[in-house]
Design a protein around this motif. Structure first.
Motif, PDB file in Angstrom:
ATOM      1  N   GLY A 114      -6.743  20.186  -3.018  1.00 41.24           N
ATOM      2  CA  GLY A 114      -5.445  19.962  -2.401  1.00 41.24           C
ATOM      3  C   GLY A 114      -4.382  20.948  -2.816  1.00 41.24           C
ATOM      4  O   GLY A 114      -4.643  21.934  -3.504  1.00 41.24           O
ATOM      5  N   GLN A 115      -3.185  20.644  -2.369  1.00 36.01           N
ATOM      6  CA  GLN A 115      -2.026  21.481  -2.640  1.00 36.01           C
ATOM      7  C   GLN A 115      -0.883  20.616  -3.160  1.00 36.01           C
ATOM      8  O   GLN A 115      -0.824  19.425  -2.878  1.00 36.01           O
ATOM      9  CB  GLN A 115      -1.532  22.153  -1.358  1.00 36.01           C
ATOM     10  N   VAL A 116       0.012  21.255  -3.890  1.00 28.70           N
ATOM     11  CA  VAL A 116       1.286  20.644  -4.224  1.00 28.70           C
ATOM     12  C   VAL A 116       2.324  21.441  -3.447  1.00 28.70           C
ATOM     13  O   VAL A 116       2.403  22.662  -3.565  1.00 28.70           O
ATOM     14  CB  VAL A 116       1.572  20.670  -5.736  1.00 28.70           C
ATOM     15  N   ASN A 117       3.084  20.723  -2.625  1.00 26.88           N
ATOM     16  CA  ASN A 117       4.109  21.336  -1.785  1.00 26.88           C
ATOM     17  C   ASN A 117       5.468  20.793  -2.170  1.00 26.88           C
ATOM     18  O   ASN A 117       5.581  19.715  -2.743  1.00 26.88           O
ATOM     19  CB  ASN A 117       3.850  21.031  -0.307  1.00 26.88           C
ATOM     20  N   THR A 133       4.437  25.890  -0.342  1.00 27.15           N
ATOM     21  CA  THR A 133       3.253  25.509  -1.104  1.00 27.15           C
ATOM     22  C   THR A 133       3.395  26.095  -2.503  1.00 27.15           C
ATOM     23  O   THR A 133       3.501  27.312  -2.667  1.00 27.15           O
ATOM     24  CB  THR A 133       1.969  26.027  -0.441  1.00 27.15           C
ATOM     25  N   LEU A 134       3.404  25.227  -3.504  1.00 21.24           N
ATOM     26  CA  LEU A 134       3.566  25.686  -4.880  1.00 21.24           C
ATOM     27  C   LEU A 134       2.247  26.122  -5.486  1.00 21.24           C
ATOM     28  O   LEU A 134       2.194  27.094  -6.235  1.00 21.24           O
ATOM     29  CB  LEU A 134       4.187  24.585  -5.735  1.00 21.24           C
ATOM     30  N   CYS A 135       1.170  25.357  -5.215  1.00 20.41           N
ATOM     31  CA  CYS A 135      -0.119  25.728  -5.783  1.00 20.41           C
ATOM     32  C   CYS A 135      -1.263  25.126  -4.968  1.00 20.41           C
ATOM     33  O   CYS A 135      -1.104  24.105  -4.317  1.00 20.41           O
ATOM     34  CB  CYS A 135      -0.225  25.327  -7.258  1.00 20.41           C
ATOM     35  N   ASN A 136      -2.396  25.805  -5.034  1.00 24.36           N
ATOM     36  CA  ASN A 136      -3.628  25.379  -4.374  1.00 24.36           C
ATOM     37  C   ASN A 136      -4.640  24.971  -5.434  1.00 24.36           C
ATOM     38  O   ASN A 136      -4.401  25.106  -6.624  1.00 24.36           O
ATOM     39  CB  ASN A 136      -4.196  26.519  -3.525  1.00 24.36           C
ATOM     40  N   ASN A 137      -5.808  24.516  -4.981  1.00 25.22           N
ATOM     41  CA  ASN A 137      -6.911  24.121  -5.869  1.00 25.22           C
ATOM     42  C   ASN A 137      -6.495  22.992  -6.816  1.00 25.22           C
ATOM     43  O   ASN A 137      -6.909  22.949  -7.969  1.00 25.22           O
ATOM     44  CB  ASN A 137      -7.449  25.302  -6.675  1.00 25.22           C
ATOM     45  N   VAL A 138      -5.667  22.087  -6.333  1.00 19.74           N
ATOM     46  CA  VAL A 138      -5.177  20.980  -7.148  1.00 19.74           C
ATOM     47  C   VAL A 138      -6.176  19.825  -7.045  1.00 19.74           C
ATOM     48  O   VAL A 138      -6.475  19.357  -5.958  1.00 19.74           O
ATOM     49  CB  VAL A 138      -3.784  20.513  -6.685  1.00 19.74           C
ATOM     50  N   SER A 139      -6.706  19.409  -8.171  1.00 20.34           N
ATOM     51  CA  SER A 139      -7.636  18.272  -8.156  1.00 20.34           C
ATOM     52  C   SER A 139      -6.903  16.957  -8.396  1.00 20.34           C
ATOM     53  O   SER A 139      -7.374  15.907  -7.986  1.00 20.34           O
ATOM     54  CB  SER A 139      -8.759  18.468  -9.173  1.00 20.34           C
ATOM     55  N   SER A 140      -5.727  16.993  -9.039  1.00 21.75           N
ATOM     56  CA  SER A 140      -4.892  15.797  -9.152  1.00 21.75           C
ATOM     57  C   SER A 140      -3.475  16.203  -9.532  1.00 21.75           C
ATOM     58  O   SER A 140      -3.248  17.220 -10.188  1.00 21.75           O
ATOM     59  CB  SER A 140      -5.453  14.809 -10.179  1.00 21.75           C
ATOM     60  N   CYS A 141      -2.535  15.371  -9.081  1.00 19.29           N
ATOM     61  CA  CYS A 141      -1.128  15.569  -9.424  1.00 19.29           C
ATOM     62  C   CYS A 141      -0.463  14.202  -9.390  1.00 19.29           C
ATOM     63  O   CYS A 141      -0.584  13.468  -8.415  1.00 19.29           O
ATOM     64  CB  CYS A 141      -0.448  16.517  -8.448  1.00 19.29           C
ATOM     65  N   VAL A 142       0.210  13.852 -10.477  1.00 18.70           N
ATOM     66  CA  VAL A 142       0.866  12.557 -10.595  1.00 18.70           C
ATOM     67  C   VAL A 142       2.308  12.781 -11.036  1.00 18.70           C
ATOM     68  O   VAL A 142       2.570  13.565 -11.950  1.00 18.70           O
ATOM     69  CB  VAL A 142       0.129  11.653 -11.614  1.00 18.70           C
TER      70      VAL A 142
END
Length: 175
Positions: A114-117, A133-142
């Protein structure tokens, strides 16, 4: 009667056995040095990729942007998803303005890669101005609330490299 003593001819050089021993020792030393050099080159390349790879760059950009925006946001009014998948903060477009007229919404798309936008917008009337889009290849973000700060726990994965970082930014005290 005295016999004449034969003088032995002195031979200069090395025997085949001595030459074989020297070659065997040399091969062992050269193999040892080669293994050390190959291992150090592999380690150097791994560290270079880790220091300058896309995962580290993406993480750095995401954390710096998150910190810069959240630190400008007001502490009394923000929205946080119950599952921690997004956070929306409000801030002033100018230091002269007393009211927060802009918003920034950080969100995780939720895919395994996923991405963090971040979505930037105007508050009244609500209108999206830009999405980044801040970053790609995101496996988790909380996203979590912790006192007067917002915490972002970000995990990025690329191949065998997984990097988890956390950033906490204090919200502004003004209304």
């Amino acid at each position: 009667m005295n016999r004449p003593v034969k003088k032995r001819k002195l031979r200069y050089g090395v025997t085949l056995v001595e030459l074989s021993i020297v070659i065997a020792i040399s091969v062992i030393v050269i193999l040892g040095v080669g293994i050390v050099l190959a291992d150090s080159a592999h380690s150097w390349q791994k560290m270079y990729e880790r220091a300058n790879g896309q995962v580290e760059t993406d993480t750095s950009v995401a954390l710096k942007t998150f910190n810069a925006i959240v630190r400008r946001a007001i502490s009394t009014n923000f929205l946080l998803d119950a599952g921690g998948r997004w956070v929306e903060v409000y801030y002033s477009s100018s230091v002269d303005l007393a009211l927060a007229d802009r918003y920034a919404r950080f969100y995780y798309t939720g895919d395994p890669n996923g991405q963090v936008n971040v979505e930037y917008g105007q508050r009244n009337p609500k209108q999206t101005l830009a999405t980044q889009t801040l970053c790609n290849n995101v496996s988790s973000c909380v996203f979590k609330k912790s006192g007067k700060s917002i915490l972002m726990i970000l995990t990025l994965s690329r191949g065998s490299l997984t990097l988890t970082t956390a950033s906490s930014a204090f919200l502004h005290n003004r209304q």
